[in-house]
Write an enzyme that holds these catalytic residues in place. Structure first.
Site, mmCIF file in Angstrom:
data_model
loop_
_atom_site.group_PDB
_atom_site.id
_atom_site.type_symbol
_atom_site.label_atom_id
_atom_site.label_comp_id
_atom_site.label_asym_id
_atom_site.label_seq_id
_atom_site.Cartn_x
_atom_site.Cartn_y
_atom_site.Cartn_z
ATOM 1 N N PRO A 2 0.806 -1.215 0.000
ATOM 2 C CA PRO A 2 0.000 0.000 0.000
ATOM 3 C C PRO A 2 0.842 1.270 0.000
ATOM 4 O O PRO A 2 1.474 1.602 0.991
ATOM 5 C CB PRO A 2 -0.820 -0.105 1.288
ATOM 6 C CG PRO A 2 -0.624 -1.501 1.789
ATOM 7 C CD PRO A 2 0.673 -1.958 1.248
ATOM 8 N N GLU A 3 0.859 1.950 -1.131
ATOM 9 C CA GLU A 3 1.460 3.273 -1.231
ATOM 10 C C GLU A 3 0.330 4.239 -1.571
ATOM 11 O O GLU A 3 -0.828 3.860 -1.475
ATOM 12 C CB GLU A 3 2.529 3.304 -2.342
ATOM 13 C CG GLU A 3 3.587 2.230 -2.201
ATOM 14 C CD GLU A 3 4.604 2.241 -3.331
ATOM 15 O OE1 GLU A 3 4.723 3.285 -4.007
ATOM 16 O OE2 GLU A 3 5.264 1.221 -3.550
ATOM 17 N N LYS A 56 0.312 8.025 3.353
ATOM 18 C CA LYS A 56 -0.135 6.623 3.337
ATOM 19 C C LYS A 56 -1.101 6.322 4.471
ATOM 20 O O LYS A 56 -1.450 5.168 4.697
ATOM 21 C CB LYS A 56 1.083 5.690 3.437
ATOM 22 C CG LYS A 56 2.021 5.778 2.242
ATOM 23 C CD LYS A 56 3.266 4.931 2.455
ATOM 24 C CE LYS A 56 4.301 5.223 1.381
ATOM 25 N NZ LYS A 56 5.610 4.610 1.702
ATOM 26 N N ARG A 267 16.607 -0.823 -0.084
ATOM 27 C CA ARG A 267 15.468 -1.360 -0.806
ATOM 28 C C ARG A 267 15.877 -1.842 -2.179
ATOM 29 O O ARG A 267 16.763 -1.258 -2.802
ATOM 30 C CB ARG A 267 14.373 -0.291 -0.965
ATOM 31 C CG ARG A 267 13.701 0.095 0.322
ATOM 32 C CD ARG A 267 12.841 -1.063 0.820
ATOM 33 N NE ARG A 267 12.456 -0.889 2.193
ATOM 34 C CZ ARG A 267 12.996 -1.544 3.223
ATOM 35 N NH1 ARG A 267 13.982 -2.388 3.021
ATOM 36 N NH2 ARG A 267 12.558 -1.360 4.437
#
Length: 304
Positions: A2-3, A56, A267
């Site tokens: 979820p972004e 977010k 990341r």
DNA sequence: AAGATTACCTGAAGGC
DNA sequence: TGCCTTCAGGTAATCT
């Protein structure tokens, strides 16, 4: 994951809850919830006034069940962050709950709003208007309301890599790993470029890229790779439009070079080595200049 | 002190 | 087949 586009889609799906009352709250595991007792005390009997997204975060503006003697205390805010695998889905109350469901909100229309989160990287809490202000204050600009001037102001003085800056919620609120990589590909910028090193022209490309990637992702209901579904349990469509994210080893849609994957800001980071040219190595420090001079004189023996 | 790295969590996937 | 290791990334804490 979820972004911004996923959270926006969930918020839109939950907006029709305005006017509904929460009758009861039930918990499974609560280790990701701040003050669950406060939620249990304040929410039952309260009414949803408004659902919105901030970065977010999902924000539910609630009218308390019992009018507070202190007008500054009303309304109360329910804050939900979906973390990595969080889902907030409306179900008929009779439906059996999915595994890893940890919060049940019983609604006054026979349905339940359920929070499910496999990894429990999500977060949930209640906040007063003052507490909400404090939580929201350090966050950066919303990518959809961003101006080029604002982007220049926020990146232009920073020496960190642009990928790290895009992920930093204090710089921009809402981008995550997928939309950071996709925006950089569209802007033809290498993720390891320094913020302060970007030209005026590159800043403009990045600004347009962020806006178009995010707005198209919202239009398609977000990206569903593994867990993400919207408030009605439906998958998004932007996974079909991804150009670099998790496409390493495949051809670049623009130039047909092979997409690479490196680690930036801890990341997985995906980019096209031809369309997104690597930065010139930063001006070496006194220490590393000395080290490379020594290396030229006495090269380390090649292994194998 | 900005910038980089690591811990938290669970399931899927890959290696042997 | 099955056990073991690795990887995924949201944020906050911790390092340099």
């Amino acid at each position: 994951m979820p972004e911004i586009a996923e959270v926006e889609t969930v918020a839109r799906g939950l907006r029709p809850l305005a006017g509904r009352r929460i009758l009861a709250v039930r918990f499974g595991k609560t280790d990701f919830i701040d003050q669950p007792d406060r939620i249990e005390t304040l929410l039952p009997g309260s009414r949803v006034i408004e659902v919105r997204r901030h970065g977010k975060m999902l924000l539910f503006r609630m009218e308390p069940a019992v009018p507070s003697p202190n007008p500054a205390m009303a309304p109360i805010w329910l804050i939900v962050h979906l973390g990595m695998t969080g889902q907030l889905v409306l179900h008929e109350a009779a439906r059996p709950a999915a595994p890893h469901t940890h919060v049940w909100f019983t609604l006054d229309d026979g349905r339940e709003l359920r929070y499910t989160d496999i990894r429990r990287f999500g977060h949930m809490r209640i906040a007063s208007p003052e507490e909400l202000t404090t939580l929201v204050a350090p966050l950066g600009a919303d990518p959809l309301e961003l101006t080029v001037a604002e982007l220049r102001r926020r990146l232009g003085t920073r020496h960190a890599r642009v990928k790290a800056l895009l992920l930093d919620q204090h710089v921009l609120r809402g981008l995550g790993n997928i939309y950071a990589d996709e925006s950089l590909w569209r802007a033809r910028l290498h993720p390891m470029r320094q913020g302060s090193d970007l030209s005026e022209e590159e800043m403009g490309r990045l600004w347009r890229a962020i806006r178009s990637v995010v707005s198209e992702a919202i239009r398609l209901g977000g990206t569903s790779i593994s867990d993400y579904v919207d408030a009605l349990g439906r998958r998004g469509g932007y996974q079909k439009r991804l150009r670099v994210y998790r496409r390493h080893g495949r051809r670049c849609a623009r130039c047909s070079a092979t997409i690479e994957r490196v680690i930036v800001a801890g990341r997985g980071t995906h980019f096209c080595p031809r369309c997104q040219p690597a930065p010139r190595p930063a001006r070496a420090s006194r220490h590393s200049r000395a080290a490379s001079a020594k290396k030229r004189l006495h090269p380390a023996p090649r292994l194998r």
